[in-house]
Write a protein that holds these residues in place. Structure first.
Motif, PDB file in Angstrom:
ATOM      1  N   THR A 154      -6.592  25.800 -23.733  1.00 42.48           N
ATOM      2  CA  THR A 154      -7.326  24.544 -23.603  1.00 42.48           C
ATOM      3  C   THR A 154      -6.697  23.672 -22.542  1.00 42.48           C
ATOM      4  O   THR A 154      -5.519  23.316 -22.628  1.00 42.48           O
ATOM      5  CB  THR A 154      -7.351  23.795 -24.950  1.00 42.48           C
ATOM      6  OG1 THR A 154      -7.892  24.668 -25.947  1.00 42.48           O
ATOM      7  CG2 THR A 154      -8.207  22.548 -24.846  1.00 42.48           C
ATOM      8  N   TYR A 167      -6.970  20.031 -20.583  1.00 48.20           N
ATOM      9  CA  TYR A 167      -7.455  18.667 -20.797  1.00 48.20           C
ATOM     10  C   TYR A 167      -7.577  17.986 -19.452  1.00 48.20           C
ATOM     11  O   TYR A 167      -6.624  17.971 -18.665  1.00 48.20           O
ATOM     12  CB  TYR A 167      -6.510  17.904 -21.727  1.00 48.20           C
ATOM     13  CG  TYR A 167      -6.458  18.505 -23.109  1.00 48.20           C
ATOM     14  CD1 TYR A 167      -5.509  19.477 -23.429  1.00 48.20           C
ATOM     15  CD2 TYR A 167      -7.389  18.152 -24.077  1.00 48.20           C
ATOM     16  CE1 TYR A 167      -5.492  20.073 -24.681  1.00 48.20           C
ATOM     17  CE2 TYR A 167      -7.368  18.728 -25.340  1.00 48.20           C
ATOM     18  CZ  TYR A 167      -6.420  19.696 -25.629  1.00 48.20           C
ATOM     19  OH  TYR A 167      -6.404  20.276 -26.869  1.00 48.20           O
ATOM     20  N   TYR A 187     -17.208  22.576 -22.664  1.00 43.81           N
ATOM     21  CA  TYR A 187     -16.834  21.189 -22.399  1.00 43.81           C
ATOM     22  C   TYR A 187     -18.100  20.341 -22.287  1.00 43.81           C
ATOM     23  O   TYR A 187     -19.148  20.826 -21.885  1.00 43.81           O
ATOM     24  CB  TYR A 187     -16.070  21.069 -21.068  1.00 43.81           C
ATOM     25  CG  TYR A 187     -14.645  21.587 -21.094  1.00 43.81           C
ATOM     26  CD1 TYR A 187     -14.363  22.931 -20.874  1.00 43.81           C
ATOM     27  CD2 TYR A 187     -13.575  20.720 -21.299  1.00 43.81           C
ATOM     28  CE1 TYR A 187     -13.054  23.398 -20.881  1.00 43.81           C
ATOM     29  CE2 TYR A 187     -12.259  21.183 -21.299  1.00 43.81           C
ATOM     30  CZ  TYR A 187     -12.015  22.524 -21.090  1.00 43.81           C
ATOM     31  OH  TYR A 187     -10.713  22.978 -21.086  1.00 43.81           O
ATOM     32  N   GLN A 237     -19.400  16.891 -20.325  1.00 46.34           N
ATOM     33  CA  GLN A 237     -19.050  16.005 -19.216  1.00 46.34           C
ATOM     34  C   GLN A 237     -20.081  14.894 -19.139  1.00 46.34           C
ATOM     35  O   GLN A 237     -21.210  15.111 -18.728  1.00 46.34           O
ATOM     36  CB  GLN A 237     -18.980  16.779 -17.896  1.00 46.34           C
ATOM     37  CG  GLN A 237     -18.498  15.949 -16.728  1.00 46.34           C
ATOM     38  CD  GLN A 237     -18.365  16.765 -15.445  1.00 46.34           C
ATOM     39  OE1 GLN A 237     -19.072  17.745 -15.241  1.00 46.34           O
ATOM     40  NE2 GLN A 237     -17.452  16.371 -14.572  1.00 46.34           N
ATOM     41  N   PRO A 273     -14.519  16.101 -18.035  1.00 43.73           N
ATOM     42  CA  PRO A 273     -14.978  17.034 -19.069  1.00 43.73           C
ATOM     43  C   PRO A 273     -14.103  16.900 -20.313  1.00 43.73           C
ATOM     44  O   PRO A 273     -12.878  16.888 -20.214  1.00 43.73           O
ATOM     45  CB  PRO A 273     -14.783  18.408 -18.415  1.00 43.73           C
ATOM     46  CG  PRO A 273     -14.707  18.142 -16.945  1.00 43.73           C
ATOM     47  CD  PRO A 273     -14.065  16.799 -16.825  1.00 43.73           C
ATOM     48  N   THR A 274     -14.745  16.803 -21.469  1.00 41.80           N
ATOM     49  CA  THR A 274     -13.989  16.738 -22.718  1.00 41.80           C
ATOM     50  C   THR A 274     -14.199  18.035 -23.487  1.00 41.80           C
ATOM     51  O   THR A 274     -15.308  18.559 -23.564  1.00 41.80           O
ATOM     52  CB  THR A 274     -14.402  15.538 -23.588  1.00 41.80           C
ATOM     53  OG1 THR A 274     -15.822  15.586 -23.770  1.00 41.80           O
ATOM     54  CG2 THR A 274     -14.051  14.239 -22.925  1.00 41.80           C
ATOM     55  N   PHE A 275     -13.128  18.537 -24.059  1.00 38.51           N
ATOM     56  CA  PHE A 275     -13.116  19.829 -24.728  1.00 38.51           C
ATOM     57  C   PHE A 275     -13.951  19.795 -25.999  1.00 38.51           C
ATOM     58  O   PHE A 275     -13.867  18.842 -26.792  1.00 38.51           O
ATOM     59  CB  PHE A 275     -11.667  20.203 -25.042  1.00 38.51           C
ATOM     60  CG  PHE A 275     -11.515  21.407 -25.906  1.00 38.51           C
ATOM     61  CD1 PHE A 275     -11.165  21.285 -27.238  1.00 38.51           C
ATOM     62  CD2 PHE A 275     -11.723  22.678 -25.388  1.00 38.51           C
ATOM     63  CE1 PHE A 275     -11.016  22.398 -28.042  1.00 38.51           C
ATOM     64  CE2 PHE A 275     -11.571  23.802 -26.186  1.00 38.51           C
ATOM     65  CZ  PHE A 275     -11.223  23.656 -27.515  1.00 38.51           C
ATOM     66  N   TYR A 278     -23.177  19.996 -19.995  1.00 40.32           N
ATOM     67  CA  TYR A 278     -22.386  20.875 -20.844  1.00 40.32           C
ATOM     68  C   TYR A 278     -21.916  22.058 -19.995  1.00 40.32           C
ATOM     69  O   TYR A 278     -22.724  22.773 -19.408  1.00 40.32           O
ATOM     70  CB  TYR A 278     -23.189  21.324 -22.060  1.00 40.32           C
ATOM     71  CG  TYR A 278     -23.406  20.172 -23.006  1.00 40.32           C
ATOM     72  CD1 TYR A 278     -24.461  19.283 -22.805  1.00 40.32           C
ATOM     73  CD2 TYR A 278     -22.529  19.936 -24.065  1.00 40.32           C
ATOM     74  CE1 TYR A 278     -24.633  18.193 -23.645  1.00 40.32           C
ATOM     75  CE2 TYR A 278     -22.702  18.851 -24.905  1.00 40.32           C
ATOM     76  CZ  TYR A 278     -23.746  17.982 -24.682  1.00 40.32           C
ATOM     77  OH  TYR A 278     -23.914  16.887 -25.507  1.00 40.32           O
TER      78      TYR A 278
END
Lengths: 114, 113
Positions: free
Chosen positions: A102, A104, B36, B38, B43-45, B87
């Motif tokens: 992962t 970030y 992710y 965005q 971008p957020t996991f 996405y």
């Protein structure tokens, strides 16, 4: 810090000028990555740093692009003699290590070359 | 060279609809697939998938991986306007370049009220 930070958030420059983009990774993360996202495109890998190992620069599009990471933390991406095709969002990411999948991401720097 | 293809490229729905986003991939020595979200720039996991058939779920979002057919889907139920975003799907291999993610171009989801 709480997350990856990048500066500046926006940069407008004239063609031919040099620019520096900064990335502060998450504290303790040993791996740092730079990606570029052009309009309508996915993220394109640029360069990778892991600890004190030699960086993988295989994604850098030309020799006008360079990056360094000082003290295993902050990284700077430098673009010399900017061209209009360099306009994009430059994203930095960090991870706890290579085997930790992962990544970030920071908020990115939107670069516009006039 | 690793490759990720996402479909559709864009999608417009109304609040309350359910959507399915697709991601197919070609990768040497598959290790993991990541989703992710965005919204603006960062971008957020969302999810990381490594095994076939095991659904990952977080609230109204869920995802599953099929390693035989080489694809993953991301489902969003009861969509809200806050789900509007790009996405992104990415894959990681376990070979010599096992640190970088290869991304698709993303799916732009617009949820209208």
């Amino acid at each position: 810090g709480a997350g990856v930070s990048q500066s500046p958030s926006n940069k407008v420059t004239e063609k031919g000028k040099d620019v520096e983009l900064r990335c502060d990774p998450i504290s303790g993360h040993t791996a740092l990555y730079w990606y570029r996202q052009s309009l309508g495109q996915g993220l394109e890998f640029l360069i990778y740093f892991q600890g004190n190992s030699a960086p993988d620069k295989s994604g850098l599009p030309s020799d006008r692009f360079s990056a360094e990471r000082t003290g295993g933390s902050v990284s700077t991406l430098t673009i010399q003699r900017t061209q209009q095709e360099d306009s994009a969002v430059y994203l930095c990411a960090s991870s706890a290590g290579t085997l930790v999948d992962t990544q970030y991401f920071g908020p990115g720097t939107r670069l516009t070359v006039l | 060279e690793d490759k990720v293809v996402q479909s559709p490229l864009s999608l417009v729905v109304h609040e309350g609809d359910t959507v399915t986003l697709n991601c197919s991939y070609e990768v040497t020595n598959f290790r993991s697939l990541l989703w992710y979200k965005q919204e603006k720039k960062a971008p957020t996991f969302l999810f990381m998938l490594t095994s076939s058939g095991i659904e990952k779920k977080s609230g109204r979002l869920s995802s599953i991986l099929d390693k035989k057919e080489l694809f993953s889907i991301l489902n969003i139920t009861a969509t809200q306007t806050g789900d509007s975003a790009i996405y992104l799907c990415a894959v990681k291999n376990s070979g010599g370049s096992n640190y970088k993610l290869t991304f698709g171009k993303g799916t732009l989801l617009t949820v209208n009220p």
